[in-house]
Every structure is written in C-alpha cells, then in structure tokens.
Enzyme design. Structure first.
Site, PDB file in Angstrom:
ATOM      1  N   GLY A  16       6.911 -19.473  45.564  1.00 45.58           N
ATOM      2  CA  GLY A  16       7.670 -18.786  44.530  1.00 45.58           C
ATOM      3  C   GLY A  16       9.007 -18.284  45.032  1.00 45.58           C
ATOM      4  O   GLY A  16      10.028 -18.388  44.346  1.00 45.58           O
ATOM      5  N   LEU A  70       7.589 -14.598  38.758  1.00 45.53           N
ATOM      6  CA  LEU A  70       7.175 -16.003  38.731  1.00 45.53           C
ATOM      7  C   LEU A  70       5.705 -16.042  39.145  1.00 45.53           C
ATOM      8  O   LEU A  70       5.369 -15.835  40.305  1.00 45.53           O
ATOM      9  CB  LEU A  70       8.040 -16.833  39.686  1.00 45.53           C
ATOM     10  CG  LEU A  70       7.669 -18.303  39.853  1.00 45.53           C
ATOM     11  CD1 LEU A  70       7.720 -19.046  38.523  1.00 45.53           C
ATOM     12  CD2 LEU A  70       8.598 -18.982  40.858  1.00 45.53           C
ATOM     13  N   GLN A 606      30.317 -15.877  84.402  1.00 49.09           N
ATOM     14  CA  GLN A 606      30.178 -16.808  85.520  1.00 49.09           C
ATOM     15  C   GLN A 606      31.163 -16.519  86.642  1.00 49.09           C
ATOM     16  O   GLN A 606      31.057 -17.117  87.712  1.00 49.09           O
ATOM     17  CB  GLN A 606      30.359 -18.243  85.023  1.00 49.09           C
ATOM     18  CG  GLN A 606      29.295 -18.709  84.062  1.00 49.09           C
ATOM     19  CD  GLN A 606      29.556 -20.096  83.513  1.00 49.09           C
ATOM     20  OE1 GLN A 606      29.587 -20.292  82.317  1.00 49.09           O
ATOM     21  NE2 GLN A 606      29.729 -21.081  84.379  1.00 49.09           N
ATOM     22  N   GLU A1118      25.482 -31.088  86.542  1.00 49.37           N
ATOM     23  CA  GLU A1118      26.396 -31.716  85.587  1.00 49.37           C
ATOM     24  C   GLU A1118      26.340 -33.241  85.557  1.00 49.37           C
ATOM     25  O   GLU A1118      26.346 -33.824  84.460  1.00 49.37           O
ATOM     26  CB  GLU A1118      27.831 -31.262  85.885  1.00 49.37           C
ATOM     27  CG  GLU A1118      28.075 -29.804  85.575  1.00 49.37           C
ATOM     28  CD  GLU A1118      29.502 -29.381  85.877  1.00 49.37           C
ATOM     29  OE1 GLU A1118      30.183 -28.898  84.969  1.00 49.37           O
ATOM     30  OE2 GLU A1118      29.929 -29.525  87.039  1.00 49.37           O
TER      31      GLU A1118
END
Length: 1184
Positions: A16, A70, A606, A1118
C-alpha cells in the site's frame, strides 16, 4: 517481486505504501506497473464510505487525504472471466519485464513492462504491426535520459512476449535466464532454492613462503576484528593455512585421515585441503613423531596419478577424492626442476584418527628435511570481499570448532562484534561543539555580490557564516608541489561547485539546512564566457604548465615508423568521462582549539602533512601550533588526498575564529558535487601497422580537462605515458595538454591517468584488428614487448630479463583460464543465438611504479611491547597489517626465547604530524612497501643496539627472554626508540608490474553480464597474500565500475547532477564476475639444498629451499584496476557479433566493423551499437 528493490526494503515496506508513493510523488513503482497490467482494483475507505476504483483511476486522482486509507488490492481471475480452459486453443499470457542498470534490481529501471493478452497464434506481419504501434505509443517524457533506448526496450519486451507465437521454432531472447522476466507458467517461475547461485564463486591461488615469518603470511588484517562490525561471531587472530598432520605408528594401513572440515562465513570460505594418506609397511615413525617412508615404495604406489605437476606450483601431486596421495619422495636423480621452488613446511607430531577429504583442487607435497618428514598441504582458500572496493577482512565463522589450530598450539578465537572501528565522525563531540556545512557556487564564472541566509535558518541555530573575508592568513585550501588553490572564492567564483562560504550551526542537520537554503547573489555582466570544454581551452590557450622534470619523453622515430607501415589509421577520436570516488565515509573533520593559540584537527585524509602546512598558512600561525591526527580513513581512492585538505582547513578556520570545536560530516549529495573526480579527456590517435598486425608507430593527442585548480594535474602526462607504453608500438609520440577550464578541479583517483591510458591502448589494438579483420588476441600477442623493446620503452626501470614475467603470465593465463576452449565455445554460442551474444578478451598490463621517501619510528616500551609509527595512512588497504608483520620479523631476528607470539606485541599507532614529520602522501600503491622498509631500518637499529646486551646475558644465563633483554637494556640507558627516513636508491626507485586478465561476458536485449574473469598478477613476494588478493579483486571491481557502469555527469554549467545512488551505480554482487579467479604470480629465485640422510639403515632425502634474497613486494592496490578493461573489451566483442547478426537481417553485404565503445559502456550505449531497431529488422527479414 524478487526484482523490486532489495530484500531489506521488501521486508520493511508495504504494498500500500508503494502505491500511495506512486500516486502522491509520481514514484516509478515497479509494483504499480505489474498491477495495472492485470486490471487490479483498489479499495479506499474514508470516514464516510468505502469505494472501489481501478488502479489507473486511483493513480490519476488527487493524493489521499489524512482521513482516507488504502485498504486492499484486488487482482481479477482472468482465466475464469475469459472462459479459458486447458482444452481451448486460446491461452492467456502474462509476463513482466524490467531493465535496469543492475540485473538483480535495487536500481531505478530504464523501463518496466507488464503485458497480458488472450492469444492463439499470430503471423509475422501482425508482429510487425504491433511493434510499430508500440514504438509510436511509448514515447519517453522530455528530459528523460536515453529516450531512444527506452523506446527500443519496449519493442524488445513486446517482441519477446509474442516471439514464440510468431514462429514455432523461434528462439526466445530468454530474458528469464538473465533474471528479468517472470512468467505465470510454473516452468518459468523463479526457483527460490537457487538464489545462492547468484553469488560469485571464486578461486584464489598464492605461493607462500615462511622463511621470513610472519612476513608473507596471510594473517588477519590489523584491526579486522574492530572494522568488520559484526560480519561474523568469531575471527582468527591469525590464519594458519597448513594444519598439523598427525600419524600414529599403529595406524599404518589403508588410510588415515586428517583434520575436520571448517565452516566459513560469507566473507571468506576456507576449504581445508585433505589427503587420504596411503601407508603400508615398512613405514616408520621417527622419534620426533614424523612419518618416514622408504624410497623404494615411491614407484610402486598405486595411488600415484601424475608424478609431477607444473613447476610453478612446487612439488605437487594431484589426486581425486577416490584416490590417495602418496607421501613419498622420488630418487634424487629423478627430481624435476620444480624442486627449486619454495616449500612451506609444517611438522607432523603423532596423533590418531583424523578426517581429511580431498577434492580435485587438493595438492599435497612431501618433503624430507634432515631426519624429519614434513608434509606440505597447499590450502585452497576461497573468499569473497565483504565490501566492493576495500581490501579483505579475514573473518571466519566456525560454529562447530571451539578452537583454531595454529602451528603446534591452539589460539582462542576473538569475538568480532564486540568493538567497532573509530573513524573521525565516531569521536564524541567535545563540549560546545558546532557543526559546519559548505555553501558552494552553481555558476561557472560570476561575481559574488553577497550571500543571504534564510531567516528561519538563523533562528534554527546558525552561529556564523565564514567566508574569505574571515581568513586571518592566506586564502589557501590546498597545497601541492604544483601550486595552491583558494579555500573560498573571493569576489569571483570560477567554477560550479567551488566553496563560497562555510556556515556553522549547533547541529549538522541545521548546518546542512542553512547551506541548502542560502541564496548567492551573482553578477555576470561584462565577463568573458567560461571555458567549459577542452576545445575551448585550446582555442583560448588555457593550460597548466607541466614541469620539465616530469615531462615524459618520446620513444623512437614516429615518421620513420609510419613510413614502414602497410596500413594507417589517421585521427581516430575517443572521449573518456569522469568517475566519483564513492568511499564509504564521506569527507569529515573535527577541529578543536587548544592552549597557547594552537589547533588540533582530526581529519579523514590521505596526506595529513599537506593539511598541516595548509592550516598553518591559512590561520597565519606557526606550524608547531598545528597538529593533524588521522587514525584511519574509511576509503580514499585519492578522494581523501587534496580534496580533504580544504575540509580540514575550513573546520580549523571556524574553530580558530569562534574558539569552539567545529566538525563536519559532509552529506553524500554535497560530497559528490564537490569531489571533482577522475580527469575527463579527449583523445585523437594515428597509428601505422603491418598487414600481420604488428604496429610500427603510434601518435596520440590528448586534451585533459583538469578543471580550474592545479591539484596534481601536471603529473597526468607522465602517468599516462607510462601506461601507454604497455605495448611495443615501434615508435611512440604524443602531445598531451593539461587544460585549465571552468570546471571543478579534478584530482587523483585510483590509477590516475593510467586507467585512461590503458583504455586508449586497447582501443588502438581493437581498431587495428578490426581494420585487418584479424583476431584481436593475435594482434595483442604480436605487439607484446620483448625484453629488448621493453628496455627501449622503459629505459632504466625494466630490470633484468628474468624479472620480465609478462610472457610467462600471458601463456599461463591462456592455460589456466582455458582461453582457447572458451573462445571456441563463445563462437559456437554466437552461431546458435540471435538475441544474446558473448565475447571474450585477454589483456595485459605493464605498470610503472615509483617508490618514495617514507619515515618510520619504532619504540620498545618497558614491558616489551612495541609501538610503531609510519608516514602512511591506513585506508583499508592493510598497511598496518604489513607493517606489524615486518616489525615482528625484523625484531625477531635478535633470536630471543619466547618470541613466538611477537606479532601480538606490536601495535601501529595513529598518524600525528607533530610526532612523525614528512609523512607525505598515501597514494600510488607503494606506501605499504615503503613504510615496511622504513620500519625495517628502525628495527635493524634497535637490534644492533640490543645485540651486545643479549650476547652478554646469554653468556651468563644461557637463554634470554625478550622481556628480560628489554629490562636490562633500559637499566643500561639504551635508547629503545629508533627513527628512520627511507629514501629509495635512484637506481632502483622505479620498477615494472605485470599482469593479465581474461574476461568473458554476455549481452542481450537489455543486460550485460560479466560471466567470468581470470587474473594472474605479479606482486612479487607478497607481504600478506590475503590482503594483496583482496586489493587485486577490489581494484578490478572498481575498474568495472569505471568501464561499464559509473556515469559522473554535469549540467551545461559544469555542476555535477549525479548526486546519489539513485542515479550513480557502483558495482554490486550482480555486476561483478560470476566466476572470479585470481592467482598471484611469484617469480622468486630460490636455492635448494639436498642431502641424503641414513636412518636405521634406510636412505632418505633431506631438502631445504631458501630464498636467495629478501622478498621484494610489488604494488597491488592500483595496477589490477587496469585489468578491468578486459570486461569492456569482451563487451565490445559481443557487440561486434550482434552487429554482424544485424547485417545478416538487413541484407547488406558489408558494414563498418569498426566502432568506438564509450566509457562507461552502459546498456543504452551497448544497445545503440547493437541496433535500436534490430527487432524490426529481424521481423522484416522473415517477411522477405
């Protein structure tokens, strides 16, 4: 329903609520689409009455008021209504379809469809009419992205719905196999019992060495217990892959078994290697409790299936679960070359009746060392990362095992969920703490006349609005070796997303609200138009200067190479977009004023050293008055480098001005708008090549969009050229310009420039192969470097010929991944399928690495425990783990008694810029190895100081305990703290990494699937194999995001419009490879000492393998990201097959087989290249 959102959301939400959202907010509800197709009705109840409406009527009505409910949804029984029974020719069809960026849902769909029809059979002409009608009806709203793709999807869904009615033997596009279509037919319903198969399966292989224990061991990540946040009830403090094998002298017989199976959590699966041990007289057990076997029984053992495996895997014998593995050694004169490979040794004391089940992957290797028999059991470890990008946390769940065997002792398992890691935002707020939020500009170039705060915001707790006028020192928000950037815009804002001011309030919520409601008064009269493209930057000569010291050099004579070419491709163009970092922890900082005009800043960064200097200059105070502390960072990927400096500086400025603590935790939307991300670029290339595919010359023109600030952008040409030299181009020239534009400044992101350069290289190779109509893999193989060409391209860092492992990796990968067999299978599949096409691709990498100067400090405390400081920052990459291992190894070399648990005595502490200076930047994948070397130098100093004391104590006491040694050293005023600054030698500060990957994928009407990826990566002698494997896998997955999924887009003013997970899709479990195999290549040089030993009249072999040098660790964070281009290339291969299929339907004799596949290769891009009207073309071909 299984494709709607996620299990968590489905279990929390309601049907609903979903429908009310669809009515009230025009929410693109999947459920509403399904219910509309079946003619559902809804029951609405209010205070006066109850009424029943069709769902369509409900959705068109004004939203429900607070007094309406509803109550229910009703789905008609259409079989009964239409009178359809099993005996009639008519049948009722109902199907649902969903196409989304993620196959398994949990992503906003491109298109939802639900179709229901009462049908018998239809002809092709009816199908064409239906398709044309639908294409004219389904028209996306203005502003919808990829409208042509969405319309094409609607046609594809309708065609699949009717496909088996149009032609009795027609092949269905088979969306069900891909998990997109749900039919009411029982045969096609989702099997809930097979959901687990959606998870990726994997194999990881490493070759371990214990000579430098604990360096090289796959121990649990430092802090894993507190970082995992309850992934599993228990975790190992350390992982022992080689369980002790115990054999009793009274159990020599048909079979003894070893070690009960382990039960693993979802984060890692450990499958113990087991072997049925075939024993028969005259076996013996030595006094040490170890099994001995005569040599003459080696050749007659019936269990032996294959005497020698690959020399790459050491002395290895393969067996199946039905056959035993002999624990015997051959005569020395029959020893194969693989005996020169490393052995990991585990002794076998006596014990009785164990259980060890062997699978096909099981490998066992016997070695006799002196008078002791050792059995090496190479464990098969399968694990999955709990997080998409971060390195692995080694957590285990062992519900049936109270203790974990480690060597000859048992370690109690540590509870995992008792603590949680403390990040910056977890630090409790000090008294009177304020919270900040940035106000950023939305115009690319304008005067800033003023900023107005909403009066309600001021009343809601706003304390101050800080701009460039409030800065006591310099207006500086970032400092790099290339220059500085302002903290706030002054009278002008020069790009959308630039910081204008910093609003401070009593809560983070109030600060965010005030920033969102702030109004900036702009004036754009009499200003030049902003530079919003690299072409405009070239026209107006707007560039950043690249220092000559880092300018790359051309290779060879391009003109001569082009003259030697048989074929040429001139001025081909490709474009590459940006990518967002998507760390789990957004930008955050906490600044606290301290006594004596000082400031302490806790930052998720970092590069604390860079923030330290910037804060000092901004506040106008000496650097000794600034202290920046970073314990750990919740993911960085480069986004917590330069971009985090301004965040820390703004907090420090506000705290300094207001003399109250100030903190910020940036919301995701703002973080995405100001992050900058990866550098976009435009590339034009010209290439000459022979008829056999050998390239003779390559020239590239690259325009890099650096944005408004300098950041690290001048380093991009050097980084890109290093990665572009992965192939032997013959001659290589380039013209790379770093363009200054009115976009937000771009910054380093994992493998900056290198990932783009890898794509450019593969695009050139693919273009050459397509032009010559050659197999692209043969073109790649033909252009791999020889060692001579490698030395020519990478002068000074190619190393020795034995270090060039790429050709060996290339061939090994072809075998281990079954590349040839899979290629044949792909061809067969494509011949048999019209609507699904597969591709496969194998790609190499050659990655240039530069080491950097790194500080370290090791202090031994009075109780013998050790505190270590390094310049690097723990980002989740396992830095602290490797440093702890190196410290334990280096200090253990002094040889004191009782140092078996020494790893537990070592602690790596947080970064503090006043305690350890010159920390530098944690980036470029080399911080771990450089920090370990700095730590080793410190430990060597300490060992040198302690050795004379230990020798004197040993003469007096015989054996010396570590604790006793430290107490004695303190009493003799020995300095037990050592600092070092590791500076790599100029001759060896650069080296090359090698690796290769094979990926196979499948593309259909509305989905891409990466079916399997196999990786072999050379990271030398790993400091921690488990952490490095996690890094390899995580980098590869992040690369998939860049190449296939992540669209980081801006509007016409350059302001980022992709501002959350609603539109920005990173890889998840359904977009990573379904089969993911990773092998760590080891190319170490070993020497083997072999001796014959006589015991009780029998001759045995004693073997001992030793590394010739200390293990050298290569970067792993990486380079593996670059291998994800193999997924993109496999998709390109599938598209090529789809275009050939379309060609056969259109009746054309030839089409241009050359095309450029964009990055990211999202489904709209793929579908457009495959043909947006391929369904119509197919139906028309049936008529003709």
């Amino acid at each position: 329903m299984e494709k709607i959102a996620s299990g968590f959301i489905r279990n929390s939400a309601s049907l609903g609520g979903n429908l009310v959202m669809a009515q009230r907010n025009h929410f693109p509800s999947d459920i509403a689409t399904v219910l509309l197709a079946v003619g559902s009705t809804v029951n609405i109840m209010n205070s006066l009455k109850s009424e029943e409406l069709t769902l369509e009527e409900f959705l068109r009505r004004p939203e429900l008021d607070s007094k309406s409910i509803l109550v229910g949804v009703k789905i008609p029984d259409w079989d009964r209504i239409m009178g359809i029974s099993s005996g009639t020719e008519m049948k009722l069809l109902f199907e649902t379809y969903r196409a989304a960026p993620r196959p398994l849902g949990n992503a906003l769909p491109y298109l939802n469809a639900a179709l229901m029809a009462k049908v018998s059979r239809c002809t092709t002409s009816i199908g064409i009419i239906a398709v044309k009608l639908l294409r004219g009806i389904v028209v996306p709203d203005d502003g919808t992205s990829s409208p042509a793709y969405r319309s094409s999807l609607a046609v594809s869904f309708l065609f699949e719905f009717f496909s088996h009615l149009v032609e009795s033997n027609a092949e269905s596009p088979d969306g069900c196999v891909d998990g997109y279509s749900t039919l009411l037919s029982p045969a096609k319903q989702l099997d809930h019992g097979k959901i687990s198969t959606l998870l990726s399966s994997a194999k990881q292989e490493v070759e371990l060495n214990r000579q430098y224990r604990p360096v090289g061991e796959p121990i649990a990540k430092s802090g894993a217990a507190i970082q995992a946040s309850g992934l599993s009830p228990y975790a190992f403090g350390a992982l022992e892959l080689f369980p002790k094998l115990h054999v009793s002298p009274h159990q020599c017989g048909p079979c003894v078994q070893v070690c009960p199976p382990m039960h693993a959590s979802s984060s890692m699966h450990v499958q113990p290697i087991c072997a049925s041990v075939c024993l028969s007289p005259p076996c013996d057990v030595h006094a040490s409790g170890c099994l001995l076997m005569p040599l003459e029984h080696w050749s007659c053992c019936p269990c032996l299936r294959r005497p020698w495996d690959s020399p790459l895997q050491g002395l290895a014998l393969q067996a199946t679960s039905q056959h035993a593995i002999p624990l015997l050694l051959p005569p020395i004169n029959h020893a194969p070359p693989c005996l020169r490979q490393p052995f990991v040794v585990a002794e076998a004391p006596c014990h009785a009746q164990f259980s060890l089940q062997c699978n096909n992957a099981g490998l066992a290797t016997p070695v006799v060392s002196r008078a002791t028999c050792h059995l090496i059991v190479l464990a098969h470890v399968l694990y999955h990362q709990a997080r998409a990008y971060d390195a692995l946390n080694l957590g285990f769940n062992l519900p049936h095992s109270p203790r974990v065997f480690m060597g000859a002792r048992c370690l109690p398992m540590r509870p995992l969920a008792l603590w949680e890691a403390v990040y910056v935002d977890d630090i409790p707020s000090p008294t009177n703490c304020l919270h900040g939020a940035f106000i950023y500009g939305t115009k690319p170039l304008a005067r800033v006349k003023g900023i107005k705060l909403n009066p309600k915001s001021v009343a809601a707790g706003v304390s101050a609005l800080i701009s460039f006028k409030d800065i006591p020192g310099e207006n500086i928000g970032c400092k790099t070796m290339f220059g500085t950037e302002p903290l706030f815009a002054d009278d002008f804002t020069r790009c959308a997303g630039e910081y204008i001011a910093f609003v401070v309030a009593d809560t983070q919520k109030h600060a965010n609200m005030a920033a969102n409601l702030a109004v900036i008064d702009y004036d754009m009269e009499n200003l030049e138009p902003p530079i919003l493209s690299v072409e405009e930057a070239v026209r107006r000569s707007s560039f950043f200067e690249v220092p000559s010291i880092i300018s790359p050099k051309q290779v060879g004579d391009f003109s001569r190479g082009m003259a030697e070419a048989d074929h040429k491709i001139l001025s081909a163009e490709i474009r590459l977009g940006s990518q967002y970092y998507f760390y789990m922890e957004t930008q955050t900082a906490l600044a606290v004023p301290d006594e004596d005009n000082c400031i302490v800043v806790y930052s998720s960064i970092q590069c604390p050293e860079y923030a330290h200097t910037t804060i000092s200059r901004c506040l106008g105070i000496p650097e000794h008055n600034v202290r920046v502390i970073t314990r750990r960072v919740g993911g960085g990927f480069g986004g917590k480098a330069m971009k985090a400096i301004a965040v820390a500086t703004a907090c420090a400025l506000a705290a300094y001005k207001l003399q109250r603590p100030v903190r910020i935790y940036m919301n995701r939307k703002t973080d995405m708008k100001i992050a900058g991300g990866r550098h976009p670029m435009k590339v034009t290339y010209s290439v000459g090549f022979k008829s056999n595919g050998k390239i003779t010359a390559l020239h590239v023109d690259i325009l890099i969009n650096a944005g408004m600030g300098v950041d690290i952008s001048p380093a991009m040409p050097m980084l890109m050229v290093g990665a572009l030299k992965k192939y032997d181009w013959g001659a290589f020239s380039f013209d790379i310009k770093v363009c200054k534009t009115n976009h937000l400044s771009k910054s380093a992101m994992r493998a900056p420039g290198e990932v783009q350069a890898t794509f450019i290289s593969e695009a050139v190779i693919e273009h050459v192969a397509s032009t010559l109509s050659m197999d692209v893999d043969s073109v790649r193989s033909g252009n791999l470097h020889t060692f001579n060409s490698l030395n020519f391209f990478f002068e000074g860092c190619a190393g020795e010929p034995v270090e060039y492992t790429l050709p060996l990796i290339w061939d090994k990968l072809a075998t281990s991944s079954s590349f040839k067999e899979r290629t044949d299978m792909v061809k067969q599949f494509n011949m048999c399928n019209k609507w699904q096409k597969r591709g496969i691709s194998r790609v190499p990498i050659v990655h240039e690495i530069s080491l950097k100067a790194t500080p370290g400090k090791v202090s031994i405390l009075s109780d013998g425990s050790v505190a270590v400081e390094v310049g690097g920052i723990e980002l989740g990459q396992g830095l602290w783990t490797k440093v702890k291992q190196m410290t334990a190894f280096a200090l253990s070399s002094i040889g004191c008694d009782g140092m078996g648990d020494f790893l537990e005595k070592v602690r790596v502490i947080q970064s503090d810029t006043l305690s350890l200076i010159q920390g530098g930047l944690t980036t470029a994948s080399t911080t771990s190895e450089c920090s370990c070397e700095a730590t080793r130098l410190c430990c060597n100093m300490l060992v040198k100081r302690l050795t004379p004391i230990k020798e004197r104590l040993q003469e007096q006491m015989g054996s010396v305990e570590w604790g006793t040694l430290i107490l004695q050293a303190q009493s003799q005023a020995v300095n037990l703290s050592a600092s070092s600054y590791y500076v790599p030698d100029f001759s060896s500060f650069q080296y090359l990494n090698y690796g290769a990957a094979v990926s196979g994928g499948k593309s259909s009407h509305w989905t891409n699937h990466n079916l399997q990826s196999d990786i072999i990566y050379d990271c030398g002698q790993s400091l921690n194999p488990a952490v490095d494997l996690g890094q390899i896998e995580g980098a590869f997955v992040q690369g998939i995001g860049f190449f296939m999924l992540e669209e980081y887009t801006t509007n016409s003013d350059g302001l980022v419009v992709t501002e959350g997970t609603w539109t920005y899709k990173i890889p998840t479990i359904d977009t990573i490879p379904k089969q993911f195999n990773v092998e760590k290549w080891s190319n170490l040089q070993y020497s083997l000492e072999v001796t014959l030993v006589e015991i009780n009249g029998m001759i045995f072999i004693a073997c001992e393998a030793r590394l010739d040098t200390f293990p050298f660790h290569y970067a792993s964070g990486e380079p593996p990201l670059l291998l994800a281009v193999s997924v993109h290339c496999a998709t390109r291969a599938a598209i090529r097959e789809a275009r050939q299929q379309l060609l056969s339907w259109t009746g054309l004799t030839k089409c241009d087989s050359t095309f450029q596949l964009e990055v990211p290769a999202t489904m709209p891009v793929v579908k457009e290249l495959c043909g947006l009207e391929n369904v119509e073309s197919y139906l028309q071909s049936l008529l003709s």
